[in-house]
Design a protein around this motif. Structure first.
Motif, PDB file in Angstrom:
ATOM      1  N   UNK B  62     -41.469  14.279  82.001  1.00 27.03           N
ATOM      2  CA  UNK B  62     -41.982  14.767  80.545  1.00 27.03           C
ATOM      3  C   UNK B  62     -43.252  15.517  80.776  1.00 27.03           C
ATOM      4  N   UNK B  63     -43.238  16.758  80.038  1.00 32.13           N
ATOM      5  CA  UNK B  63     -44.180  17.610  80.183  1.00 32.13           C
ATOM      6  C   UNK B  63     -44.848  18.015  78.749  1.00 32.13           C
ATOM      7  N   UNK B  64     -46.083  17.889  78.860  1.00 32.29           N
ATOM      8  CA  UNK B  64     -46.807  18.092  77.380  1.00 32.29           C
ATOM      9  C   UNK B  64     -47.509  19.613  77.886  1.00 32.29           C
ATOM     10  N   UNK B  65     -46.982  20.746  77.340  1.00 32.00           N
ATOM     11  CA  UNK B  65     -47.604  22.076  77.672  1.00 32.00           C
ATOM     12  C   UNK B  65     -48.621  22.041  76.915  1.00 32.00           C
ATOM     13  N   UNK B  66     -49.662  23.208  77.302  1.00 28.79           N
ATOM     14  CA  UNK B  66     -50.926  23.483  76.394  1.00 28.79           C
ATOM     15  C   UNK B  66     -50.503  24.006  75.143  1.00 28.79           C
ATOM     16  N   UNK B  67     -51.172  23.282  73.902  1.00 30.93           N
ATOM     17  CA  UNK B  67     -50.958  23.799  72.772  1.00 30.93           C
ATOM     18  C   UNK B  67     -49.708  23.085  72.149  1.00 30.93           C
ATOM     19  N   UNK B  68     -48.955  22.460  73.118  1.00 33.86           N
ATOM     20  CA  UNK B  68     -47.668  21.825  72.243  1.00 33.86           C
ATOM     21  C   UNK B  68     -47.965  20.475  71.718  1.00 33.86           C
ATOM     22  N   UNK B  69     -47.304  20.142  70.761  1.00 33.47           N
ATOM     23  CA  UNK B  69     -47.393  18.752  69.877  1.00 33.47           C
ATOM     24  C   UNK B  69     -46.399  17.760  70.588  1.00 33.47           C
ATOM     25  N   UNK B  70     -45.416  18.509  71.161  1.00 32.75           N
ATOM     26  CA  UNK B  70     -44.341  17.245  71.593  1.00 32.75           C
ATOM     27  C   UNK B  70     -44.093  17.439  73.223  1.00 32.75           C
ATOM     28  N   UNK B  71     -43.789  16.299  73.723  1.00 32.30           N
ATOM     29  CA  UNK B  71     -43.336  16.461  75.074  1.00 32.30           C
ATOM     30  C   UNK B  71     -41.942  16.751  75.314  1.00 32.30           C
ATOM     31  N   UNK B  72     -41.508  17.396  76.396  1.00 31.65           N
ATOM     32  CA  UNK B  72     -40.213  17.869  76.781  1.00 31.65           C
ATOM     33  C   UNK B  72     -39.908  17.172  78.063  1.00 31.65           C
ATOM     34  N   UNK B  73     -38.526  17.109  78.178  1.00 32.32           N
ATOM     35  CA  UNK B  73     -38.157  16.274  79.376  1.00 32.32           C
ATOM     36  C   UNK B  73     -37.474  17.498  79.980  1.00 32.32           C
ATOM     37  N   UNK B  74     -38.020  17.542  81.537  1.00 30.64           N
ATOM     38  CA  UNK B  74     -37.531  18.649  82.648  1.00 30.64           C
ATOM     39  C   UNK B  74     -36.758  17.694  83.565  1.00 30.64           C
ATOM     40  N   UNK B  75     -35.488  18.128  83.741  1.00 29.36           N
ATOM     41  CA  UNK B  75     -34.848  17.412  84.637  1.00 29.36           C
ATOM     42  C   UNK B  75     -34.527  18.306  85.897  1.00 29.36           C
ATOM     43  N   UNK B  76     -33.854  17.507  87.072  1.00 28.07           N
ATOM     44  CA  UNK B  76     -33.668  18.311  88.313  1.00 28.07           C
ATOM     45  C   UNK B  76     -33.015  19.673  88.123  1.00 28.07           C
ATOM     46  N   UNK B  77     -33.588  20.641  88.866  1.00 26.69           N
ATOM     47  CA  UNK B  77     -33.067  21.895  88.744  1.00 26.69           C
ATOM     48  C   UNK B  77     -33.468  22.678  87.610  1.00 26.69           C
ATOM     49  N   UNK B  78     -34.300  22.030  86.782  1.00 25.76           N
ATOM     50  CA  UNK B  78     -34.742  22.632  85.461  1.00 25.76           C
ATOM     51  C   UNK B  78     -36.270  23.177  85.876  1.00 25.76           C
ATOM     52  N   UNK B  79     -36.986  23.896  85.042  1.00 31.65           N
ATOM     53  CA  UNK B  79     -38.148  24.329  85.444  1.00 31.65           C
ATOM     54  C   UNK B  79     -39.153  24.498  84.078  1.00 31.65           C
ATOM     55  N   UNK B  80     -40.517  24.703  84.370  1.00 33.69           N
ATOM     56  CA  UNK B  80     -41.216  25.028  83.225  1.00 33.69           C
ATOM     57  C   UNK B  80     -42.324  25.914  83.518  1.00 33.69           C
ATOM     58  N   UNK B  81     -42.893  26.754  82.592  1.00 33.71           N
ATOM     59  CA  UNK B  81     -43.857  27.853  83.135  1.00 33.71           C
ATOM     60  C   UNK B  81     -45.483  27.072  82.425  1.00 33.71           C
ATOM     61  N   UNK B  82     -46.655  27.470  83.007  1.00 31.74           N
ATOM     62  CA  UNK B  82     -47.654  26.887  82.746  1.00 31.74           C
ATOM     63  C   UNK B  82     -48.588  28.368  82.814  1.00 31.74           C
ATOM     64  N   UNK B  83     -49.259  28.602  81.473  1.00 32.54           N
ATOM     65  CA  UNK B  83     -50.154  29.646  81.864  1.00 32.54           C
ATOM     66  C   UNK B  83     -51.492  29.383  82.571  1.00 32.54           C
TER      67      UNK B  83
END
Lengths: 103, 103
Positions: B62-83
């Motif tokens: 689970x990731x809580x990105x900068x400025x986000x209020x909520x956590x999101x789940x990231x699974x295998x083969x998924x991705x996320x970007x961070x500033x």
């Protein structure tokens, strides 16, 4: 810092003992292969297929080699060899960075 | 299996949080850089210099990105970007293999 040039690295890493030992596979132009890994503190038994040269990049561990009665301490920049088709035990005290060459 | 060809790998790995997060640095011919790593279960906060693309090779977090209020789940083969120049938090449930690209 020492580095390996013109190599191939597999995206997917290797994880053992619930992630307490992890490594990445590096393949060389001459067909040889190494794994670069970390061991967290704990006691582990490994089995070899090919013979291995284990170099400790940082950290420290005790190893009991096949047929040995005693443990020996291997420190940073030191190494040990393990015969093919054998088992060896390690006792890791601190996070240990290693380079394993398959001979 | 996906692999990176003609790359340079540093012998020495990177270890954070007492080895619960470790990675190896891979450098590409075009000057770009990735780290391939593992995160063990736990909660971690990371800071970025460059912007990052984090791809989950296996595992889940689970990731809580900068400025986000909520956590999101990231699974295998998924991705996320961070500033760039930001902090983000992850909560890791299972051993997670990742590939981080510095953008």
């Amino acid at each position: 810092m020492k580095q390996f040039n013109n190599v191939t690295v597999l995206l997917e890493g290797n994880s053992y003992f619930d992630g307490a030992v992890t490594s990445r596979t590096v393949m060389f132009e001459d067909g040889s292969r190494k794994t670069l890994g970390f061991m967290l503190p704990g006691e582990y038994e490994f089995g070899t297929d090919a013979a291995e040269l284990m170099e400790i990049v940082s950290g420290e561990l005790d190893v009991k080699l096949p047929g040995a009665d005693e443990w020996q301490t291997i420190k940073s920049a030191e190494s040990f060899n393990v015969p093919a088709n054998s088992k060896f035990q390690v006792s890791v005290k601190v996070v240990t960075d290693y380079c394993c060459s398959y001979l």
